[in-house]
Scaffold this active site. Structure first.
Site, PDB file in Angstrom:
ATOM      1  N   THR A 100       0.861  -1.184   0.000  1.00 55.89           N
ATOM      2  CA  THR A 100       0.000   0.000   0.000  1.00 55.89           C
ATOM      3  C   THR A 100       0.898   1.234   0.000  1.00 55.89           C
ATOM      4  O   THR A 100       2.069   1.154   0.390  1.00 55.89           O
ATOM      5  CB  THR A 100      -0.898   0.008   1.252  1.00 55.89           C
ATOM      6  OG1 THR A 100      -0.052   0.055   2.407  1.00 55.89           O
ATOM      7  CG2 THR A 100      -1.758  -1.246   1.323  1.00 55.89           C
ATOM      8  N   GLU A 124      -5.703  -3.515  -1.727  1.00 58.27           N
ATOM      9  CA  GLU A 124      -6.249  -4.711  -1.082  1.00 58.27           C
ATOM     10  C   GLU A 124      -7.348  -5.377  -1.923  1.00 58.27           C
ATOM     11  O   GLU A 124      -7.746  -6.516  -1.643  1.00 58.27           O
ATOM     12  CB  GLU A 124      -6.841  -4.342   0.292  1.00 58.27           C
ATOM     13  CG  GLU A 124      -5.812  -3.921   1.336  1.00 58.27           C
ATOM     14  CD  GLU A 124      -5.450  -2.434   1.273  1.00 58.27           C
ATOM     15  OE1 GLU A 124      -5.590  -1.825   0.184  1.00 58.27           O
ATOM     16  OE2 GLU A 124      -5.033  -1.884   2.304  1.00 58.27           O
ATOM     17  N   LYS A 146     -15.018  16.356  11.232  1.00 61.59           N
ATOM     18  CA  LYS A 146     -15.955  16.182  12.337  1.00 61.59           C
ATOM     19  C   LYS A 146     -16.212  17.535  12.978  1.00 61.59           C
ATOM     20  O   LYS A 146     -15.377  18.070  13.688  1.00 61.59           O
ATOM     21  CB  LYS A 146     -15.392  15.195  13.351  1.00 61.59           C
ATOM     22  CG  LYS A 146     -15.229  13.802  12.751  1.00 61.59           C
ATOM     23  CD  LYS A 146     -14.368  12.888  13.597  1.00 61.59           C
ATOM     24  CE  LYS A 146     -13.870  11.711  12.786  1.00 61.59           C
ATOM     25  NZ  LYS A 146     -12.624  11.984  12.034  1.00 61.59           N
ATOM     26  N   TRP A 167     -20.773  15.057  10.792  1.00 61.82           N
ATOM     27  CA  TRP A 167     -19.733  14.805   9.792  1.00 61.82           C
ATOM     28  C   TRP A 167     -19.927  15.671   8.557  1.00 61.82           C
ATOM     29  O   TRP A 167     -21.041  15.809   8.040  1.00 61.82           O
ATOM     30  CB  TRP A 167     -19.777  13.334   9.349  1.00 61.82           C
ATOM     31  CG  TRP A 167     -19.156  12.388  10.323  1.00 61.82           C
ATOM     32  CD1 TRP A 167     -18.687  12.675  11.578  1.00 61.82           C
ATOM     33  CD2 TRP A 167     -18.932  10.992  10.126  1.00 61.82           C
ATOM     34  NE1 TRP A 167     -18.190  11.553  12.179  1.00 61.82           N
ATOM     35  CE2 TRP A 167     -18.325  10.500  11.324  1.00 61.82           C
ATOM     36  CE3 TRP A 167     -19.165  10.101   9.087  1.00 61.82           C
ATOM     37  CZ2 TRP A 167     -17.964   9.155  11.472  1.00 61.82           C
ATOM     38  CZ3 TRP A 167     -18.808   8.769   9.249  1.00 61.82           C
ATOM     39  CH2 TRP A 167     -18.213   8.298  10.425  1.00 61.82           C
TER      40      TRP A 167
END
Lengths: 533, 533
Positions: free
Chosen positions: A179, A324, A436, A441
């Site tokens: 990654t 992934e 936040k 959110w």
């Protein structure tokens, strides 16, 4: 019953058998074109497999590449896994510490390096304890401190052009990717032959990217990045013409390659497509043969999809994935009935989402308590994924596994998403990028996408800044279109049409360009640092 | 690495998740239409799975079906394998001895039977020792000697509409099919979930039959025959509308179903397509929405492909397969470059061949010494096949395995074929149907195909008859087009344009119709018997 599942050598043998004259064209780093056929490539892949035997690289050992997109890298894509080793494609843009880490983590036995990246490798030579040989991907070795070292052409020369491919279990590791490490130390992701073969078969499907033998396939996405989203393998299994362009990623270079080679499908991150669109507008150049582009890596603004439709007659297909889930897990094309059922507005709104899970992949959206979020297209939760080419653990990283997977084996993607009744997933933000504010959110991604719909805005990135009362508040960086100006007030008025007042950025900074990560995404870490300093 | 390969329950869950309102329409035996959605079907599949639990059918046990193409059979397609049992679809047209044999061979624990086939089953009740229950696929039980017996709707009634699908190894047997036994006692062919899922994914590909979510899929091929070439599963994974027509296979019924339901792709054996073409010509009816038909089971005459192109604007896609490679291994569509490279004659000649191996399947052609035949499109040998959904042994038949597979695990198809440089396999005959004359081979299939190109010929079958001097000689049975006549001399003159003199049939018999096997192929065994008697 059968035990004859395909491995990557079968993929190459198919092209050699059914499209031996099919072409692989590379614009090499020096600007010269290299063209040969699948049959030619096959013979060199066999020579390379013999060379790996000669170098004494055992079965299952990893072979590292620090290389751009070209024919020799293509040969490594097949010779390494086909002969039972594992291909470790290394991102040359990683920071020093990570660059060393990934080579050590993979225990690479040999490194194949492009001339342009030799200096980079030399700097870290002492850290590469397991590397017993270096091969320069060229026909000569430049002056270098690396040793032992040979050049690729000498390595292949005179070897047999046939090879007895071993019969491998399809669940043998064919490659290791790391990654990009934007959230910490890079994590190793192991792919098996079976995973990639199944993913390739998915990419030939009419309702995904529909690669056909009559396509001309141009992966712009780097070959070190999730196998260039598997396109080199996909083109091969289909017998399509394959076009590679080394490190040439300027919009001018890309459009000229597309025109010259008759490219019908190309894949890259959205920032590349933003640049190409701007270049086409400016230069008046054409990309007439191009039928569809596949965009991935980060979200595509709806405005860009419309622009490619309207101005260039090119279908932009958005796909969502991560290392992934390489190449990808969802795809955004109009599903059955959608075009008929809904107006243009809904159609584009759907196409701007991450899309629907492709056959072989299952998804779910879970709230913070681990419960299923309703499929109303509004309720957000974490996107979780499972399927035929999704890993269920990292390579030797039990620490990362604990965070990365649910106890019932689903990948926790770290993306915050909604899901609707038609099956469209909408990634509203990375979990770490979400803002936040006052217990609620705010999606940085949705703000960016809406800002980029404003005619005066070329690019936008929104990040969170700390706030005493509200915890966090949005801060926007904006690049305007050439010769255009716009102010914060106008942009907030634009945003106000869609979002509540408390979503609007408190501050704007107008910049000439946005920093990008090693995989061409907007680099929000660097933007945060810039504000902190 | 991953352990999340799909099984058939994932296939159904995909349709339920992404196309819950997608439609399954059945013209039932009584002519009434039954229409419901994937969501409706799913709930009934769950009820059926619970019912199988209640009946005490253990994991891995076989559930037999003697049924036509309809919604209830579709439910069995998913509930049986999804819940860990194995689906045994029984060909109701088998001769008595074989009909009994296959039920005993599979050790079916329960039989699901259409009302129209109850009499057939009753006759053999005593031979079915393992069968502990019969279920009539209807909402009531007719007067019958079968027992214990229940009707399907009572079996499902009131059961929960959700089911906890077991997590199965993808290499678990999902079904057992028997070969039609034209060459001896039927042989059991075991399929696994993985084999069928991979085959379905292949059939979604642009270069195969390209099934998409926007298609309307109509498998005419019986559901007892190689899972109706997997189309019920393929339509489900794609989320396409699925159309079934029970036992209605008259050309009139088929064309009316195609028109009424807006079918875009239909699959059947060539004899059906011959009948449909004749009916369309005669009736002046239209099949305007139909885009492509997939023909398989036996060779398609080139003339028929042209006729569907020219008269009906429908692409006929030929595919080759057998129960051992179900659904199919090769497919004949114009490959990349072929349309551009060659004239119309070559194009049609290629499309009339069995086609090119699809991704996941490898083929080879071997001469009598086991050596590779050159890929010149002329040299014949046995077609051998290996791949992701090809078996490498029969079910408990070591005797058949010895003949059926090479020592390195390839299926010996018993078909005699050529292979060319573009990858097109041409099946010139079944090994048993080839005519051995004076030490040379005559292809009965090629003679038939050429005869059917004559305007006056509707159908033709050529068989071998014993001959004192030449060992065997060809004998032709011909059905003329309505209101046309033709004589042997004219037909031999026609054949002489393409074949050497010694290939021409010594005798012709003009008949009203050709006998067909239980899978709608011309029944050459019966023709031979007719001559012997």
């Amino acid at each position: 019953m059968t035990r004859s599942q395909w491995t990557l050598s079968d993929v190459l043998l198919r092209a050699t058998s059914l499209a031996p004259d099919g072409e692989i064209a590379t614009k090499r780093e020096d600007g010269e074109w290299h063209q040969y056929t699948y049959q030619d490539a096959y013979e060199r892949v066999c020579q390379l497999a013999h060379a790996l035997d000669e170098l004494g690289i055992g079965a299952g050992k990893r072979v590292g590449t620090v290389a751009a997109n070209h024919d020799r890298h293509y040969e490594l894509y097949f010779a390494v896994p086909g002969s039972g080793r594992s291909l470790h494609t290394i991102n040359h843009r990683l920071p020093d510490e990570h660059f060393e880490y990934v080579v050590e983590d993979a225990e690479d036995a040999v490194l194949f390096v492009d001339p342009q990246f030799i200096e980079r490798v030399e700097c870290h030579r002492d850290a590469f304890e397991d590397v017993s040989a270096f091969v320069v991907l060229d026909d000569e070795v430049p002056d270098t401190a690396l040793e032992p070292v040979t050049d690729y052409e000498s390595l292949l020369e005179g070897r047999p052009t046939e090879y007895e491919w071993p019969s491998l279990d399809p669940e043998t590791e064919c490659g290791l990717c790391h990654t990009s490490g934007t959230t910490g130390i890079p994590k190793g992701v192991q792919h098996t032959h079976g995973m990639l073969v199944r993913a390739c078969n998915m990419m030939l499907q009419t309702d995904t990217v529909a690669v056909s033998g009559s396509d001309v396939v141009f992966p712009i996405v780097p070959m070190f990045h999730g196998y260039a989203w598997a396109y080199p393998y996909v083109a091969t299994i289909a017998g399509s013409k394959l076009v590679l362009a080394d490190s040439h990623t300027s919009p001018e270079a890309l459009t000229s390659v597309i025109e010259r080679e008759g490219v019908t499908i190309a894949s890259a991150v959205p920032t590349i497509w933003l640049d190409v669109a701007a270049y086409l507008d400016e230069s008046g150049k054409s990309i007439a043969g191009l039928e569809r582009i596949q965009s991935g890596g980060s979200a595509v603004p709806e405005s860009l999809i419309r622009r490619y439709d309207d101005a260039f007659d090119v279908e932009m297909i958005q796909a969502w994935g991560m290392t992934e889930t390489a190449p990808f897990a969802t795809i955004s094309r109009a599903p059955s009935g959608l075009e008929a059922d809904c107006g243009e507005i809904d159609l584009y709104a759907s196409r701007a989402k991450a899309g629907r899970p492709v056959p072989g992949i299952s998804v779910r959206v879970r709230d913070e308590d681990g419960e299923s979020a309703p499929r109303d297209g509004e309720t957000v939760g974490e996107l979780q994924v499972r399927g035929e080419w999704v890993i269920d653990s990292y390579y030797e990283r039990p620490d990362a596994d604990a965070d990365g997977f649910t106890c019932d084996g689903w990948l926790r993607t770290g993306d915050v998403a909604t899901w609707d009744k038609r099956g469209f997933v909408d990634v509203v933000d990375r979990k770490k990028d979400i803002i936040k504010s006052g217990g609620e959110w705010i999606s940085s991604l949705e703000l960016e996408s809406e800002l980029m719909r404003n005619d005066a805005v070329a690019e936008a990135a929104v990040i969170a800044v700390d706030h005493d009362i509200w915890q966090e508040r949005p801060f926007a960086f904006v690049v305007t279109e050439r010769d255009r100006t716009v102010d914060a007030e106008t942009l907030n008025a634009h945003l106000r049409e869609r979002f509540p007042k408390w979503w609007l950025p408190d501050e704007y900074e107008f910049v000439d360009a946005l920093p990008r990560t090693s995989t061409e995404k907007f680099d929000k870490q660097q933007l945060s640092k810039r504000l902190d300093s």
